[in-house]
Design a protein around this motif. Structure first.
Motif, mmCIF file in Angstrom:
data_model
loop_
_atom_site.group_PDB
_atom_site.id
_atom_site.type_symbol
_atom_site.label_atom_id
_atom_site.label_comp_id
_atom_site.label_asym_id
_atom_site.label_seq_id
_atom_site.Cartn_x
_atom_site.Cartn_y
_atom_site.Cartn_z
ATOM 1 N N ILE A 72 0.249 17.410 -8.135
ATOM 2 C CA ILE A 72 -0.859 17.805 -7.273
ATOM 3 C C ILE A 72 -0.448 17.587 -5.823
ATOM 4 C CG2 ILE A 72 -3.264 17.371 -6.668
ATOM 5 C CD1 ILE A 72 -3.660 16.355 -9.555
ATOM 6 N N LEU A 73 -0.470 18.671 -5.035
ATOM 7 C CA LEU A 73 -0.034 18.623 -3.647
ATOM 8 C C LEU A 73 -1.243 18.818 -2.739
ATOM 9 C CD1 LEU A 73 3.107 20.924 -4.081
ATOM 10 C CD2 LEU A 73 3.020 18.420 -4.192
ATOM 11 N N LEU A 74 -1.635 17.761 -2.053
ATOM 12 C CA LEU A 74 -2.795 17.800 -1.168
ATOM 13 C C LEU A 74 -2.323 18.027 0.263
ATOM 14 C CD1 LEU A 74 -4.715 14.847 -2.785
ATOM 15 C CD2 LEU A 74 -5.701 17.105 -2.445
ATOM 16 N N GLY A 75 -2.607 19.216 0.783
ATOM 17 C CA GLY A 75 -2.194 19.559 2.143
ATOM 18 C C GLY A 75 -3.338 20.157 2.934
ATOM 19 N N GLU A 76 -2.997 20.879 3.997
ATOM 20 C CA GLU A 76 -4.008 21.491 4.865
ATOM 21 C C GLU A 76 -4.705 22.662 4.173
ATOM 22 O OE1 GLU A 76 -5.032 20.986 8.009
ATOM 23 O OE2 GLU A 76 -3.623 19.557 8.870
ATOM 24 N N SER A 77 -3.941 23.485 3.490
ATOM 25 C CA SER A 77 -4.463 24.732 2.935
ATOM 26 C C SER A 77 -5.203 24.491 1.632
ATOM 27 C CB SER A 77 -3.321 25.714 2.699
ATOM 28 O OG SER A 77 -3.764 26.854 2.012
ATOM 29 N N ARG A 111 -6.894 11.821 -20.236
ATOM 30 C CA ARG A 111 -6.649 10.411 -20.546
ATOM 31 C C ARG A 111 -5.233 10.223 -21.089
ATOM 32 N NH1 ARG A 111 -10.469 9.809 -23.841
ATOM 33 N NH2 ARG A 111 -12.037 9.224 -22.307
ATOM 34 N N GLY A 112 -4.501 9.278 -20.491
ATOM 35 C CA GLY A 112 -3.137 9.001 -20.916
ATOM 36 C C GLY A 112 -2.092 9.943 -20.348
ATOM 37 N N ARG A 113 -2.519 10.924 -19.538
ATOM 38 C CA ARG A 113 -1.575 11.872 -18.935
ATOM 39 C C ARG A 113 -1.006 11.319 -17.634
ATOM 40 N NH1 ARG A 113 -0.540 15.396 -23.055
ATOM 41 N NH2 ARG A 113 -2.478 16.172 -23.973
ATOM 42 N N THR A 114 0.157 11.826 -17.264
ATOM 43 C CA THR A 114 0.817 11.394 -16.036
ATOM 44 C C THR A 114 0.652 12.445 -14.956
ATOM 45 O OG1 THR A 114 2.462 10.125 -17.278
ATOM 46 C CG2 THR A 114 3.007 10.687 -14.997
ATOM 47 N N PHE A 115 0.055 12.039 -13.837
ATOM 48 C CA PHE A 115 -0.126 12.926 -12.688
ATOM 49 C C PHE A 115 0.669 12.358 -11.514
ATOM 50 C CE2 PHE A 115 -4.756 14.297 -13.903
ATOM 51 C CZ PHE A 115 -4.267 14.820 -15.090
ATOM 52 N N VAL A 116 1.422 13.211 -10.844
ATOM 53 C CA VAL A 116 2.064 12.848 -9.585
ATOM 54 C C VAL A 116 1.282 13.531 -8.476
ATOM 55 C CG1 VAL A 116 4.163 12.972 -8.191
ATOM 56 C CG2 VAL A 116 4.323 12.581 -10.666
ATOM 57 N N ILE A 117 0.766 12.748 -7.535
ATOM 58 C CA ILE A 117 -0.109 13.268 -6.485
ATOM 59 C C ILE A 117 0.507 12.993 -5.116
ATOM 60 C CG2 ILE A 117 -2.408 13.147 -5.442
ATOM 61 C CD1 ILE A 117 -3.496 12.268 -8.148
ATOM 62 N N LEU A 118 0.692 14.061 -4.348
ATOM 63 C CA LEU A 118 1.176 13.932 -2.972
ATOM 64 C C LEU A 118 -0.001 13.984 -2.009
ATOM 65 C CD1 LEU A 118 3.239 14.008 -0.612
ATOM 66 C CD2 LEU A 118 3.325 16.497 -0.931
ATOM 67 N N ILE A 119 -0.119 12.979 -1.165
ATOM 68 C CA ILE A 119 -1.107 12.980 -0.088
ATOM 69 C C ILE A 119 -0.348 13.059 1.232
ATOM 70 C CG2 ILE A 119 -3.013 11.748 1.012
ATOM 71 C CD1 ILE A 119 -3.460 10.280 -1.629
ATOM 72 N N GLU A 120 -0.466 14.176 1.919
ATOM 73 C CA GLU A 120 0.249 14.324 3.189
ATOM 74 C C GLU A 120 -0.326 13.368 4.236
ATOM 75 O OE1 GLU A 120 2.906 15.689 3.804
ATOM 76 O OE2 GLU A 120 3.221 17.455 2.543
ATOM 77 N N GLY A 121 0.529 13.007 5.188
ATOM 78 C CA GLY A 121 0.133 12.048 6.215
ATOM 79 C C GLY A 121 -1.060 12.488 7.035
ATOM 80 N N GLU A 122 -1.251 13.806 7.179
ATOM 81 C CA GLU A 122 -2.380 14.320 7.953
ATOM 82 C C GLU A 122 -3.711 13.891 7.356
ATOM 83 O OE1 GLU A 122 1.078 16.932 8.963
ATOM 84 O OE2 GLU A 122 0.259 16.010 7.130
ATOM 85 N N ALA A 123 -3.755 13.716 6.035
ATOM 86 C CA ALA A 123 -5.006 13.311 5.387
ATOM 87 C C ALA A 123 -5.433 11.925 5.858
ATOM 88 C CB ALA A 123 -4.849 13.334 3.869
ATOM 89 N N MET A 124 -4.469 11.013 5.915
ATOM 90 C CA MET A 124 -4.799 9.654 6.355
ATOM 91 C C MET A 124 -5.021 9.602 7.863
ATOM 92 S SD MET A 124 -2.403 7.409 3.807
ATOM 93 C CE MET A 124 -1.044 8.550 3.866
#
Length: 438
Positions: free
Chosen positions: A204-209, A22-35
């Motif tokens: 947080i890096l959301l990719g294939e692997s 709570r109150g923390r800052t997260f940077v999240i990458l969603i690669e285009g393949e997910a969408m």
């Protein structure tokens, strides 16, 4: 009738993380393949849940597969060098169009609030804009990259202001120059720079692997940037692995506490990583997620929780809170994300060069990782520093384990007089001794 709901136990176990995030800052990458694969809807629901739990979110999205598709449909074949395309005027027209389309799609989905959806009742403001400034890659190896660029600066104060107002900040892989030009950027590079500029708690890096694996194919839970560097050198330039590892290592070295490599293919990856102790992916951090250290009084509650099951099974002699508090300086512990998962104590007998190795314990869920060995080795080093020449242990269940680590079977007469007098004959503990001389 006793009706059990597994969700309730999970919710209880997740509560420390809910509070911690709570109150923390997260940077999240969603690669285009997910969408492109249709996973965008589920991820958006998870983002909305994180927002309702008080997490400050900056979301970076990739567009590479969508741009590839648009270029192919238009018959445009871009020049590629080490994974980056040369963003000339024809390519940039499609890059800008796709980025705008996906930004609007994400904003629309994050505004969805129908009663039948998980976002019902969630008022989520989504803000995007000229929050990333860029510079051109320029001419490299004789090739002018035109409007392919790299991040110059992330407007951290502007983003902080938006986060303070409860907004979710959305960053496309585009940057703007002081001359009013638009540049195509690598989404992972944008995410890394945003995390560093904002001093984010997580990238947080959301990719294939699903993460990184060892030689046997087992998932590696944690690596330092130094551990990850050889894999980065082996990765194909421009590949997702190379881009994500580069971003993760740079972020860790520049102060981002934890970077997580997750797969968007796993529907539970984001929440599973954030709200369970062991997570589901690979974490890259400069700080040890699991550390061996001297115990403090703050560890007493954790020690009691660790030791109670072993005491109930007769493997260890019961120790009261008062005894643990009195002897806390004798203990070493292994802590994993705030939980004591292993311990051992070294008790030196006065006016002798003999010490007892006592209370060696590892949590049942974390055995098989050589944690017991690490504890024993650490206390052997401590014993030698204190001039101890011989160390003994009393055990009812694990005699073979100690023999394999250099202990020998001994008799009761070899124990110090004080220990012989207090020896519990009813337990019939085996005596094992190890020489520390030489």
């Amino acid at each position: 009738m006793d009706t059990r709901f597994p969700f309730v136990d999970w919710f209880r176990n997740a509560s420390p993380y809910i509070n911690a995030h709570r109150g923390r800052t997260f940077v999240i990458l969603i690669e285009g393949e997910a969408m492109a694969s249709g996973r965008g809807e589920q991820l958006i629901q998870d983002l909305a849940l994180l927002h309702t739990l008080g997490v400050r979110l900056v979301v970076v999205f990739g567009i590479r597969p969508q741009v590839h598709e648009a270029l192919s449909a238009a018959g445009v074949e871009p020049t590629r060098i080490e994974g980056r395309w040369v963003a000339d005027r024809a390519v940039m027209a499609h890059v800008e169009q796709v980025a705008a389309h996906l930004r609007l799609w994400l904003e629309a989905r994050l505004s969805l609030g129908l009663p039948s959806t998980p976002l019902h009742g969630v008022e989520l403001s989504v803000i995007s804009g000229n929050l990333v400034t860029a510079k051109p890659l320029g001419v490299r190896e004789g090739v002018d990259f035109d409007h392919s660029g790299e991040v110059r600066r992330v407007r951290a104060s502007a983003i902080e202001g938006l986060l303070d107002k409860g907004s979710l900040v959305l960053l496309p892989p585009l940057g703007f120059s002081s001359t009013g030009e638009v540049f195509d950027l690598d989404a992972a590079d944008v995410a890394q720079h945003a995390a560093v500029a904002l001093k984010a708690d997580k990238l947080i890096l959301l990719g294939e692997s699903e993460g990184l694996e060892d030689e046997q194919g087992a998932l590696l839970r944690q690596l330092s940037p130094a551990d990850a560097e050889p894999r980065l050198k082996q990765a194909t330039p421009g590949s997702e692995l190379a881009r994500h590892l580069n971003a993760a290592c740079n972020a860790a070295r520049e102060g981002v506490a934890r970077t997580h490599l997750l797969s968007w293919r796993n529907h539970d990856a984001l929440l599973g990583e954030l709200f369970t102790r062991d997570g589901v992916g690979t974490m890259i951090t400069q700080h040890r997620y699991e550390q061996l250290r001297p115990a403090t009084l703050n560890d007493v509650a954790g020690l009691l929780e660790l030791l109670e099951p072993l005491e109930n099974r007769g493997m260890l002699v019961a120790r009261s809170r008062e005894r643990l508090e009195h002897e806390i300086d004798d203990y070493m512990v292994i802590e994993r994300d705030g939980m004591v998962i292993g311990c051992a104590a070294l008790q030196v007998f006065p006016n002798t060069s003999i010490a007892e190795l006592a209370c060696v314990a590892v949590h049942n869920n974390y055995r098989g990782g050589e944690r017991g060995e690490r504890l024993v080795e650490a206390l052997e080093r401590r014993a030698r520093q204190r001039g101890v020449q011989e160390m003994f242990v009393l055990t009812t269940h694990t005699a073979h384990w100690f023999v394999e680590r250099g202990f020998r079977t001994a008799s009761l007469e070899e124990l110090p007089p004080l220990k012989r007098e207090t020896y519990n004959h009813a337990r019939k503990s085996k005596v094992l001794v190890k020489s520390l001389v030489g």
